[in-house]
Design an enzyme around this catalytic site. Sequence first.
Site, mmCIF file in Angstrom:
data_model
loop_
_atom_site.group_PDB
_atom_site.id
_atom_site.type_symbol
_atom_site.label_atom_id
_atom_site.label_comp_id
_atom_site.label_asym_id
_atom_site.label_seq_id
_atom_site.Cartn_x
_atom_site.Cartn_y
_atom_site.Cartn_z
ATOM 1 C CG ASP A 381 -1.786 1.173 1.354
ATOM 2 O OD1 ASP A 381 -2.312 1.614 0.324
ATOM 3 O OD2 ASP A 381 -1.946 1.692 2.473
ATOM 4 C CG ASP A 752 -1.462 2.053 6.894
ATOM 5 O OD1 ASP A 752 -1.597 3.140 7.467
ATOM 6 O OD2 ASP A 752 -1.837 1.863 5.721
ATOM 7 C CG ASP A 756 -3.852 -1.755 3.047
ATOM 8 O OD1 ASP A 756 -4.113 -1.533 1.856
ATOM 9 O OD2 ASP A 756 -3.393 -0.886 3.815
#
Length: 1105
Positions: A381, A752, A756
């Site tokens: 990410d 995080d 995700d």
Amino acid sequence: MKRYVYINDDELSQELYCDNRISNRKYTLLNFLPKNLWEQFSRFMNQYFLLIACLQLWPLITPVNPASTWGPLIFIFAVSATKEAWDDYNRYLSDKKANEKEVWVVRQGIKKHIQAQDICVGNVVWLRENEEVPCDLVLIGTSDPQGVCYVETAALDGETDLKTRVIPSACMGIDFELLHKMKGVIECPIPDKDIRRFDANLRLFPPFIDNDFCPLTIKNTILQSCYLRNTEWVCGVAVYTGNETKLGMSRGIPEPKLTAVDAMIDKLTGAIFVFQIVVVIVLGIAGNVWKDTEAVKQWYVLYPKKGPWYELLVIPLRFELLCSIMIPISIKVSLDLVKSLYAKFIDWDNQMIDQETSTPSHATNTAISEDLGQVEYILTDKTGTLTENIMIFRRCCIGGIFYGNESGDALKDVELLNAVSSGSPDVIQFLTVMALCNTVIPVKSKTGAISYKAQSQDEDALVQAAARLHMVFVNKNANTLEINFNASIIQYEVLDTLEFTSDRKRMSVVVKDCQNGKIFLLSKGADEAIIPYACAGQQTRTFTEAVEQYSQLGLRTLCLAWRELKEDEYRDWSLMFKEANSTLVDREWRLAEVCQRLEHDLEILGVTAIEDRLQDGVPETIETLRKAGINFWMLTGDKQNTAIQIALSCNFISPEPKGQLLLINGKTEDEVGRSLDRVLLTMRITTSEPKDVAFVIDGWALEIALKHYRKAFTDLAILSRTALCCRVTPSQKAQLVEILKSCDYRTLAIGDGGNDVRMIQQADIGVGISGREGLQAARAADYSIGKFRFLKRLILVHGRYSYNRTAFLSQYSFYKSLLICFIQIFFSFISGVSGTSLFNSVSLMAYNVFYTSIPVLVSVLDKDLSEKTVMQHPQILFYCQAGRLLNPSTFAGWFGRSLFHAIVVFVISIHAYAYEKSEMEEVSMVALSGCIWLQAFVVTIETNSFTVLQHLAIWGNLAAFYIINWILSAVPASGLYTIMFRLCKQPSYWITMFLIVVTGMGPVLAIKYFRYTYRPSKINTLQQAERLGGPILSLGNIEPQPRSIEKDVSPLSITLPKNRNPVYEPLLSDSPNSTRKSFGSATTFDFFPSQSRLSSSYSRNCKDN
């Protein structure tokens, strides 16, 4: 399916639904033993060992005492069962604590104090400030006059910010004293685990309200394990209880992940099993032939002339029992133990503690550490993972005027400050949307200072920026918002909130100006979700240019817009919105459709640009891991240009002319197909050029590619070393991970946030960052770290060491078992091929459990290279990625070593002690002693770094062997009475041990010396440099040369097979042209001149040896 919850109807609820007893236990006292045994025996290996143990109970065929198999088997099962029982007992204690917590509920119209486990669906539950929510509740009352309460959901989703929850509109104004008398029904879905969705309806019975439906959403609920904050009291109706709460439905044991090492061990075990069956058949036939031809000639062989019908099976079954130790019974327990230690090493690593937040690294999954050393693709990410997720308002464009371009900080731009002070209408409207269009909660301290609780860092940055520009969001009471602008209070009433979704990519609020009664729609969102809906005639070119300009700078952009609504228009739309909000089927889709009816003809006010700085060490980490041969894909929801700029700044991609970006775009199937065709052709052409090539694709084109061109996109994934996927949804992230896994790559996903989680769970290894978006990703991951930079140490140090150690331990376990088995087979040739065991039962059991297990377990401390060297030369990770230390070829080497050592031990022992020179027990002990001595030296030469503990384990274990056997030699019933006493007094015994060690280890040491001296691997080179203190300038290219790629294959029909079979290279030398130079201390070396660097990842991905 629906559930009807009748408020304050105790009898009906008790009959239909479960109580609130929480149970995370796997076992009970009654079912523990049968259930645990069933689980253990569901594994093929355990079934095999149980069959062997049962066959040994047949006296006619067993060559040894059944205790030699039953003892280790029971011990291993007992260890596994004890661990399961201990884990389950801890779960029981946790459940007991939660179930016995005292809460207030209404029963038969009276408030009572009961245990949480006695709550029933339909009960009205009362909670006070800071109390934990015992079950899922629909709010019906709070201490706040506006019906608002605040909850902390960290235990549920990991987000630390307070969330606002409100009572349904139907419950507004009901007196505190009447809440416990309330009657009604809640129509809600059957229990599910979606913590962000609750589509239900509430109908109160007269006299409270006249049977009108009131829609309920997740904002009208407080869920189990949340905590009530900043609110004196609340009461709610229990709708889901016990294990049917949303948290309870989310619980469960995740699917176990199979590592590449485990898969290889399973294959090798299968090969050994086939080999064992072949040996048993051959020896069984030979034994029966000898019995029928030679045995009758020997007067001392008392075979009956006519045996039972199963006589032909006796000798083969004896050999099956004799050869069963080829497969080490203790390998699974040994691997589980060392893998747990690997996980603890990660937990204990002080160099992976985030000093800012004091967050340590943590291994949630203890079974896959060695996979870290074989990672080939990292999918990451962007926001909060590569960046700090600390949003700073930098620039803006309002009404076509750019602010902050010169100073780099719009909040200090004199022109903007003057526009605010002069009351520019465009600027005031822009700041109003910034302050109001959000879900932020202002919190006023005792000193009067205002702080903000925001679920999004972007929203927090916008509200903070508006406050610094004198548009201060000061208060939020239920549906009333207060803004302080230049010391004057302006009030707005929130009529409706059109929440953000990943599909709409925008949020809106409908507010009413309390001064003039006008109704406005305030919107903010991504440029593609706002600009296309501008009103006719408005010039949007400037705003598009602003978005492009800010994106080029790597800034996050949002567009702000509004429009005034007519009362009739709003009234008609509000009815549709309320109807969509009340449906229980496809509510989200219906709401999106209704929102679309209002969010059009917008007046674009401007564009905001927010900076999200890179975390410390990100560029260095990515560069180092790239040198280790790891490919990177960035999966982000941000704009394409923003993602590209961040990728450039963190070494994700190289700028021109060294790098090249290939764009895949298009809105239709044909456009995407042509674009994909062009990128594939370009990628294939550039495979021989020294250029970094990466492709960029957005979410829309990705959706089309995955649906219509999946094969072509998979081919592109194989070719590409770097990819930027922009505007992707959480489900698309998971699909990309699945594509790479389908190509047999080892994937690691790192993120995080809650968006995700699907990607993290889909990957072979999931890593979560304990960031500002909460702990949701960290809790769902296999490993959690505080910052992205710790990923380098996690992979290069912990992953590589874990792989090396597991590769040695697993192959050594087979080696020691094959050694003793081969000696048994050789003995059968001089014992009439009868399946007689050379070793007694006590010796065999001790050999497996004590004599050979302890030395190898301390291999968890072994380091072939220092941590500093590993971090400086990440290229050596290739040996782990290619499986160079554990594959059929390396296993064949260990197999051959065991066969050779078995021949040495057997031949020397027999010639020294057999043939009437001594009794069989002495020969057995001599052979066993030879095995122990050989294994001590094998472990020694395979150990790279020695500690006191390792020396103690190796040589202390050797001494323990003699001490144990001296003790057994003093026990008449042991079967070894006086054996060791007699042997140790004989010089011939020690000469025999010396001959066994010299003969067995001499060739092994010679081969190792030849390899180390004349054909050193890169690792050998580094080891020499470490010992002599000389630095290494370059290790060059460790990767093997790729097979040639034909360039005349038509696009979109390319087939690029990825040769994934690692070929064992005994000498571990990949650079035949490299020259070895003599060196001494304080000498600088350049052992391996760098070869031309291949731009395409195909050379890395093929791993063609």
